[in-house]
Enzyme design. Structure first.
Site, short mmCIF file in Angstrom:
data_model
loop_
_atom_site.label_atom_id
_atom_site.label_comp_id
_atom_site.label_asym_id
_atom_site.label_seq_id
_atom_site.Cartn_x
_atom_site.Cartn_y
_atom_site.Cartn_z
NE ARG A 3 -2.79 0.39 3.49
CZ ARG A 3 -2.12 0.58 4.63
NH1 ARG A 3 -1.36 1.65 4.80
NH2 ARG A 3 -2.19 -0.30 5.59
CE1 TYR A 35 -16.97 15.02 -13.51
CE2 TYR A 35 -16.23 14.54 -11.28
CZ TYR A 35 -16.69 14.11 -12.51
OH TYR A 35 -16.85 12.78 -12.72
CG ASP A 75 -10.52 18.93 -11.82
OD1 ASP A 75 -9.78 18.62 -12.78
OD2 ASP A 75 -11.53 18.28 -11.49
CE LYS A 129 -13.00 11.85 -17.16
NZ LYS A 129 -13.28 12.95 -16.24
C1 LIG Z 1 -13.95 12.92 -14.88
C2 LIG Z 1 -13.55 14.08 -14.07
C3 LIG Z 1 -13.27 13.93 -12.71
C4 LIG Z 1 -13.44 12.63 -11.98
O1 LIG Z 1 -12.63 11.60 -12.49
P1 LIG Z 1 -13.05 10.08 -12.29
O2 LIG Z 1 -11.82 9.34 -12.66
O3 LIG Z 1 -14.21 9.83 -13.21
O4 LIG Z 1 -13.43 9.89 -10.85
C5 LIG Z 1 -12.86 15.04 -12.01
N1 LIG Z 1 -12.74 16.25 -12.60
C6 LIG Z 1 -13.01 16.42 -13.91
C7 LIG Z 1 -12.84 17.77 -14.50
C8 LIG Z 1 -13.43 15.35 -14.68
O5 LIG Z 1 -13.72 15.52 -15.97
#
Ligand SMILES: *Cc1c(COP(=O)(O)O)cnc(C)c1O
Length: 393
Positions: A59, A112, A184, A209
């Site tokens: 971990r 988000y 973010d 992403k």
């Molecule tokens: C998809 C997304 C998230 C969350 O990511 P996950 O891997 O789906 O939990 C957070 N911020 C933004 C801007 C996103 O597009």
């Protein structure tokens, strides 16, 4: 490359190819091995008690994770990076690392949606209060800071609606009051915007992403400034978070091609966005990379590029017109994620996810992710979709 190389002298494309791998330490193989493991053994009690062995328990890290952490730390210009099992876990870990009961958080209104939900439910239950601000607040953020305000959270551009906040102005006002800044940065990736160079302390990304880039892995990352790193590392450890080695390997593989993929996503998305802007069925296109977009000047000043994600608003029409357009698309999937090689579309209503600003457009908001397909094929698919849209009037 060795761990001692001065990697910061290389440009981003070079770093993407070389960061986080050490062939001489892995029998010459170019990529790091995938270490599956919970147990790590020690040669003797002396070593076990000394705390000097680099890896002690699954971990707490392994060489596969160290490769990705090190590569991202280098790309972000950070003090350190943690890996978590999703982008939303990156958001929650970063927020929990800098907030305590009684603290107030200033959150951008265009965050988000699951990030908002986390603040309005779980964080609220732990005594952390969140208030939302207009993404265009700029230095006006200073007037919203209370004695108990601890942190400011940004996302740029805005989720679904792509407003561009003036990050340097907000960061300057927040720093003057000693606040922690979180961002973010999933949309830009560190290739198009380096948050830590703009005063941000915690740079958050849904690696799901563009880092992974192939729609096959969930992953989150948080990179921290020197000031924010000790609390981030401690919180990540206390929460028991780690990412699986196969997923980390796929993220490292995605990293190697992230630059060339993003260049293509950018070019194709700008072409599709410009084409949409001229269509009579389209009221407006929301893409800060387009000249004429309200956020274009700020984007051009602060960002080095744009990815494949943007939205457009249709002219006023019944929902059935949108259904006819989207249901019949051949190349665009209907799906909530983005950042993979394939094109996607969603329809969304920003009214339901805003509280500090109002959304008055009468048309439907459609968000597109432009994948790596041929742009002319994508435009032909959308053109047929807009014909179906008009036919429903
Ligand atoms: C998809 C997304 C998230 C969350 O990511 P996950 O891997 O789906 O939990 C957070 N911020 C933004 C801007 C996103 O597009």
């Amino acid at each position: 490359m060795t761990r001692d190389d001065d990697t910061q002298r290389h440009r981003p494309a070079t770093r993407l190819a070389h960061a986080g791998r050490w062939p001489r330490e892995q029998h010459g193989f170019v990529n790091p091995p995938v270490y599956h493991g919970s147990t790590v053994t020690f040669p003797d009690v002396e070593t076990m008690l000394s705390g000097r062995q680099r890896y002690v328990y699954g971990r707490r890290g392994n060489p596969t994770a160290a490769g990705l952490e090190s590569a991202l730390t280098e790309l972000e210009g950070a003090a350190g990076t943690v890996l978590v099992p999703s982008g939303l876990a990156a958001v929650s870990t970063a927020l929990l690392s800098c907030l305590s009961a009684g603290d107030h958080l200033l959150m951008i209104d265009t965050a988000y949606h699951p990030t908002r939900h986390l603040c309005d439910t779980t964080l609220k239950r732990y005594g952390i209060e969140t208030s939302y601000f207009d993404p265009l607040v700029g230095e006006g953020i200073a007037a919203l800071i209370r004695p108990e305000t601890k942190a400011v959270y940004l996302e740029a551009p805005g989720s679904l609606t792509f407003e561009m906040p003036d990050i340097p102005a907000i960061a300057a006002a927040a720093k003057a009051r000693g606040l922690t800044l979180l961002m973010d940065n999933t949309w830009a990736t560190p290739l198009f915007f380096r948050p830590l160079e703009h005063g941000i302390d915690l740079s958050i990304a849904a690696g799901t992403k563009y880092l992974v880039g192939h729609s096959d892995v969930m992953m989150g990352t948080v990179s921290a400034s020197a000031a924010a790193w000790p609390a981030l590392k401690a919180t990540h450890g206390n929460l028991g978070l780690c990412a699986g080695p196969d997923d980390i390997y796929l993220a490292l593989r995605g990293l190697r091609t992230m630059g060339v993929r993003l260049a293509r996503h950018q070019e194709s998305a700008l072409a599709v966005a410009a084409w949409l802007a001229d269509r009579p069925e389209v009221a407006r296109v929301l893409h800060p990379g387009l000249a004429g977009d309200p956020g274009h000047a700020i984007w051009a000043r602060d960002f080095a590029g744009a990815c494949g994600l943007f939205s457009f608003v249709t002219r006023k029409a019944p929902l059935d017109a949108v259904k006819a357009m989207l249901d019949g698309l051949e190349l665009f999937g209907l799906g909530y994620s983005w950042g993979g090689f394939e094109s996607l579309a969603i329809v969304s209503d920003p009214r339901t996810t805003r509280s500090a600003t109002t959304w008055t457009d009468e048309g439907h908001l459609i968000r597109l992710h432009i994948g790596l397909e041929d742009t002319d094929d994508l435009i032909a698919d959308l053109a047929a979709g807009l014909e179906r849209f008009s036919a429903v009037q």
